[in-house]
Write a protein that holds these residues in place. Structure first.
Motif, PDB file in Angstrom:
ATOM      1  N   GLY A 186       0.782  -1.234   0.000  1.00 32.48           N
ATOM      2  CA  GLY A 186       0.000   0.000   0.000  1.00 32.48           C
ATOM      3  C   GLY A 186       0.813   1.283   0.000  1.00 32.48           C
ATOM      4  O   GLY A 186       0.302   2.335   0.393  1.00 32.48           O
ATOM      5  N   LYS A 187       2.056   1.222  -0.463  1.00 29.08           N
ATOM      6  CA  LYS A 187       2.893   2.430  -0.475  1.00 29.08           C
ATOM      7  C   LYS A 187       2.304   3.503  -1.384  1.00 29.08           C
ATOM      8  O   LYS A 187       2.153   4.660  -0.986  1.00 29.08           O
ATOM      9  CB  LYS A 187       4.313   2.083  -0.917  1.00 29.08           C
ATOM     10  CG  LYS A 187       5.040   1.139   0.029  1.00 29.08           C
ATOM     11  CD  LYS A 187       6.453   0.877  -0.390  1.00 29.08           C
ATOM     12  CE  LYS A 187       6.566   0.163  -1.716  1.00 29.08           C
ATOM     13  NZ  LYS A 187       6.001  -1.197  -1.687  1.00 29.08           N
ATOM     14  N   SER A 188       1.966   3.115  -2.620  1.00 23.27           N
ATOM     15  CA  SER A 188       1.413   4.091  -3.555  1.00 23.27           C
ATOM     16  C   SER A 188       0.044   4.581  -3.110  1.00 23.27           C
ATOM     17  O   SER A 188      -0.297   5.752  -3.281  1.00 23.27           O
ATOM     18  CB  SER A 188       1.324   3.487  -4.961  1.00 23.27           C
ATOM     19  OG  SER A 188       2.614   3.183  -5.452  1.00 23.27           O
ATOM     20  N   SER A 189      -0.753   3.690  -2.524  1.00 23.51           N
ATOM     21  CA  SER A 189      -2.076   4.101  -2.027  1.00 23.51           C
ATOM     22  C   SER A 189      -1.938   5.156  -0.937  1.00 23.51           C
ATOM     23  O   SER A 189      -2.704   6.116  -0.881  1.00 23.51           O
ATOM     24  CB  SER A 189      -2.840   2.892  -1.471  1.00 23.51           C
ATOM     25  OG  SER A 189      -3.129   1.964  -2.488  1.00 23.51           O
ATOM     26  N   ILE A 263       6.264   0.351   5.581  1.00 22.33           N
ATOM     27  CA  ILE A 263       4.842  -0.013   5.573  1.00 22.33           C
ATOM     28  C   ILE A 263       4.709  -1.530   5.590  1.00 22.33           C
ATOM     29  O   ILE A 263       5.301  -2.234   4.774  1.00 22.33           O
ATOM     30  CB  ILE A 263       4.131   0.572   4.335  1.00 22.33           C
ATOM     31  CG1 ILE A 263       4.317   2.085   4.289  1.00 22.33           C
ATOM     32  CG2 ILE A 263       2.648   0.219   4.350  1.00 22.33           C
ATOM     33  CD1 ILE A 263       3.669   2.754   3.096  1.00 22.33           C
ATOM     34  N   LEU A 264       3.923  -2.016   6.549  1.00 23.50           N
ATOM     35  CA  LEU A 264       3.640  -3.450   6.661  1.00 23.50           C
ATOM     36  C   LEU A 264       2.179  -3.701   6.316  1.00 23.50           C
ATOM     37  O   LEU A 264       1.317  -2.856   6.556  1.00 23.50           O
ATOM     38  CB  LEU A 264       3.901  -3.941   8.083  1.00 23.50           C
ATOM     39  CG  LEU A 264       5.250  -3.636   8.727  1.00 23.50           C
ATOM     40  CD1 LEU A 264       5.268  -4.167  10.153  1.00 23.50           C
ATOM     41  CD2 LEU A 264       6.381  -4.227   7.908  1.00 23.50           C
ATOM     42  N   ASP A 265       1.921  -4.861   5.762  1.00 21.58           N
ATOM     43  CA  ASP A 265       0.554  -5.320   5.564  1.00 21.58           C
ATOM     44  C   ASP A 265       0.124  -5.995   6.864  1.00 21.58           C
ATOM     45  O   ASP A 265       0.690  -7.023   7.251  1.00 21.58           O
ATOM     46  CB  ASP A 265       0.504  -6.305   4.392  1.00 21.58           C
ATOM     47  CG  ASP A 265      -0.917  -6.748   4.061  1.00 21.58           C
ATOM     48  OD1 ASP A 265      -1.764  -6.782   4.973  1.00 21.58           O
ATOM     49  OD2 ASP A 265      -1.164  -7.071   2.879  1.00 21.58           O
ATOM     50  N   LYS A 294      -3.698  -1.425   6.141  1.00 23.32           N
ATOM     51  CA  LYS A 294      -4.833  -2.349   5.967  1.00 23.32           C
ATOM     52  C   LYS A 294      -5.349  -2.826   7.330  1.00 23.32           C
ATOM     53  O   LYS A 294      -5.833  -3.958   7.459  1.00 23.32           O
ATOM     54  CB  LYS A 294      -4.439  -3.540   5.081  1.00 23.32           C
ATOM     55  CG  LYS A 294      -3.822  -3.128   3.747  1.00 23.32           C
ATOM     56  CD  LYS A 294      -3.483  -4.325   2.886  1.00 23.32           C
ATOM     57  CE  LYS A 294      -2.755  -3.900   1.615  1.00 23.32           C
ATOM     58  NZ  LYS A 294      -2.392  -5.036   0.753  1.00 23.32           N
ATOM     59  N   TRP A 295      -5.237  -1.952   8.333  1.00 23.43           N
ATOM     60  CA  TRP A 295      -5.682  -2.313   9.676  1.00 23.43           C
ATOM     61  C   TRP A 295      -7.189  -2.570   9.714  1.00 23.43           C
ATOM     62  O   TRP A 295      -7.689  -3.302  10.564  1.00 23.43           O
ATOM     63  CB  TRP A 295      -5.303  -1.200  10.662  1.00 23.43           C
ATOM     64  CG  TRP A 295      -5.431  -1.610  12.097  1.00 23.43           C
ATOM     65  CD1 TRP A 295      -6.331  -1.153  13.002  1.00 23.43           C
ATOM     66  CD2 TRP A 295      -4.621  -2.562  12.811  1.00 23.43           C
ATOM     67  NE1 TRP A 295      -6.151  -1.760  14.220  1.00 23.43           N
ATOM     68  CE2 TRP A 295      -5.100  -2.632  14.128  1.00 23.43           C
ATOM     69  CE3 TRP A 295      -3.539  -3.358  12.436  1.00 23.43           C
ATOM     70  CZ2 TRP A 295      -4.530  -3.462  15.080  1.00 23.43           C
ATOM     71  CZ3 TRP A 295      -2.974  -4.191  13.392  1.00 23.43           C
ATOM     72  CH2 TRP A 295      -3.472  -4.230  14.696  1.00 23.43           C
ATOM     73  N   ILE A 328      -2.958   2.257  10.201  1.00 26.65           N
ATOM     74  CA  ILE A 328      -3.681   3.087   9.243  1.00 26.65           C
ATOM     75  C   ILE A 328      -4.442   2.203   8.258  1.00 26.65           C
ATOM     76  O   ILE A 328      -4.235   0.986   8.210  1.00 26.65           O
ATOM     77  CB  ILE A 328      -2.735   4.004   8.437  1.00 26.65           C
ATOM     78  CG1 ILE A 328      -1.812   3.150   7.545  1.00 26.65           C
ATOM     79  CG2 ILE A 328      -1.921   4.927   9.333  1.00 26.65           C
ATOM     80  CD1 ILE A 328      -1.099   3.933   6.471  1.00 26.65           C
ATOM     81  N   SER A 329      -5.280   2.843   7.463  1.00 21.95           N
ATOM     82  CA  SER A 329      -5.864   2.213   6.280  1.00 21.95           C
ATOM     83  C   SER A 329      -5.732   3.225   5.147  1.00 21.95           C
ATOM     84  O   SER A 329      -6.497   4.189   5.074  1.00 21.95           O
ATOM     85  CB  SER A 329      -7.332   1.846   6.496  1.00 21.95           C
ATOM     86  OG  SER A 329      -7.900   1.394   5.276  1.00 21.95           O
ATOM     87  N   ALA A 330      -4.736   3.022   4.285  1.00 17.93           N
ATOM     88  CA  ALA A 330      -4.472   3.986   3.217  1.00 17.93           C
ATOM     89  C   ALA A 330      -5.639   4.056   2.243  1.00 17.93           C
ATOM     90  O   ALA A 330      -6.009   5.134   1.779  1.00 17.93           O
ATOM     91  CB  ALA A 330      -3.194   3.602   2.471  1.00 17.93           C
TER      92      ALA A 330
END
Length: 435
Positions: A186-189, A263-265, A294-295, A328-330
């Protein structure tokens, strides 16, 4: 601000080779595999006393509805909007292609100068045959070779004639924030959520961003440069040349940034690859932050879930327990702006300075709490210390027999420094010298 030249065309006509030729660096990945350049890449060029920016774009496919191709098409449109001059690149080796005609229709609608560039004109025959591209409806053709540089001087003469004057500005002092991590976390998101702009292609295909992309963000009145990096893969899986170059450039982005945000999933956890990247950033003394993205997908949550995850990460890398962790949730933009609050916090921590008098009071208190050990029948002593650098912080201690200072006491000193002065998210460098 510098004027902008964009390079567009169908796939595999040599746009990235021309881009590298114009900026004089191997910044864009050059490979003969279709679709290598996916996002816009920016570089700076200089000719006839004029500085200008160059944008390399992904290959334009006007009708293909593949999700990746649609994303590339949007990137081309954005590049065209940003441009002062457009270089339309075609392939002099293979001649006119149906896609060339489609791209030419788009470019003839632009109210900006478009220069038709026949690349791969490496010999006299190809330069003569390039005249067939007049069929595309442009007044002048520039036969060149991006590889050898043939014809690029004439092209650049024309480009600089058409460019508007640059708006002068000072060198950008804004801190660089690099978003790093495995592919598809989710880096780009996150970058898009922060910018509220589709500067990066965001799809659910792992490894979409292969090069790094820099974007400017103003948050709470302060400017930052956000760096979206290619997803780091385990080295054993880096088999393609493309992936190798991407990994190298991600490592370079870590070296050049001020803050590295891992950033971790949240659904995949904290793996060895994540630990390696984090240690790499620490090695270069970058401010560090960990984001659990993606929490919102973590279904079984209670008041202890975040704390449990934090403990799991800190236990896996106990030497990095000073790194802040944020959930977070991007995609849903939940708590994403909290990210920049923490970024600014660690930037200020990195700049923190401690006066010499205060620092020596700290040393005295620390030694009274836990005296230095004896080594080879001799009492170790720290006579005094000072902070010799900030951003990042470096402390120098003067003592007898520094080579005999045990590693566990060095760790104790760092823990005491953090307990008294904070340095949240910031690696501390300690140097011990013989007095």
């Amino acid at each position: 601000m510098l004027p902008v030249v964009s390079i567009v065309g169908r796939p595999n006509v040599g746009k990235s080779t021309i881009f590298n030729r114009l900026i004089g660096k191997r910044k864009a990945i050059v490979h003969d595999e279709y679709g290598v350049t996916r996002d816009r890449h920016y570089g700076q060029s200089y000719w006839n006393g004029i500085d200008f920016n160059v944008i390399d774009t992904g290959g334009y496919l006007p009708d293909d509805m593949n999700v990746m191709v649609v994303g590339i098409r949007e990137q081309v449109h954005i590049a065209l909007e940003e441009s002062d001059v457009i270089l339309f690149v075609v392939d002099a080796e293979h001649g006119i292609n149906t896609l060339d005609r489609s791209v030419s229709q788009l470019l003839r609608q632009q109210e900006k100068p478009v220069l038709l560039v026949a690349n791969k004109a490496d010999n006299e025959m190809r330069r003569l045959n390039a005249s067939e591209f007049y069929e595309l409806g442009f007044d002048e053709i520039f036969p060149i070779s991006g590889i050898s540089g043939i014809g690029t001087g004439d092209l650049l003469d024309k480009v600089t004639d058409l460019l508007p004057e640059a708006i002068k500005e000072e060198e950008d002092p804004s801190p660089k924030v690099a978003f790093i991590g495995r592919p598809n976390v989710g880096k780009s998101s996150l970058v898009n959520a922060l910018l509220d702009d589709e500067r990066c292609i965001v799809t659910d295909i792992a490894g979409t961003t292969r090069d790094t992309i820099n974007s400017k963000l103003n948050f709470n009145g302060k400017d930052y440069v956000l760096v979206d990096t290619a997803g780091l893969r385990k080295r054993t899986k880096v088999k393609e040349n493309i992936e190798f170059y991407s990994t190298v450039r991600t490592a370079r982005a870590i070296q050049e940034c001020d803050v590295a945000v891992l950033i971790l999933d949240a659904m995949r956890g904290f793996e060895d690859q994540d630990k390696r990247v984090l240690r790499e950033a620490e090695k270069y003394n970058k401010a560090l932050i960990i984001l659990l993205n993606k929490w919102d997908l973590v279904t079984e949550k209670d008041t202890h879930t975040v704390k449990d995850f934090e403990n799991y990460i800190y236990e896996s890398t106990p030497q990095l327990d000073y790194v802040p962790i944020l959930t977070i949730s991007a995609l849903n933009k939940k708590r994403v702006h909290k990210v920049m609050d923490v970024v600014e916090e660690v930037i200020q921590e990195r700049k923190k300075e401690i006066g010499t008098s205060e620092f020596n009071n700290f040393i005295e208190d620390m030694l009274s709490m836990r005296p230095l050990p004896m080594k080879r029948g001799r009492q170790l002593k720290i006579q005094y210390g000072t902070q010799v650098k900030s951003n990042p912080p470096v402390f120098k201690f003067f003592m007898n027999s520094p080579q005999d200072l045990p590693p566990n006491y060095r760790r104790f000193i760092e823990n005491q420094l953090r307990e008294r002065y904070g340095f949240k998210g910031v690696p501390i460098t300690m140097v011990f010298r013989q007095k």
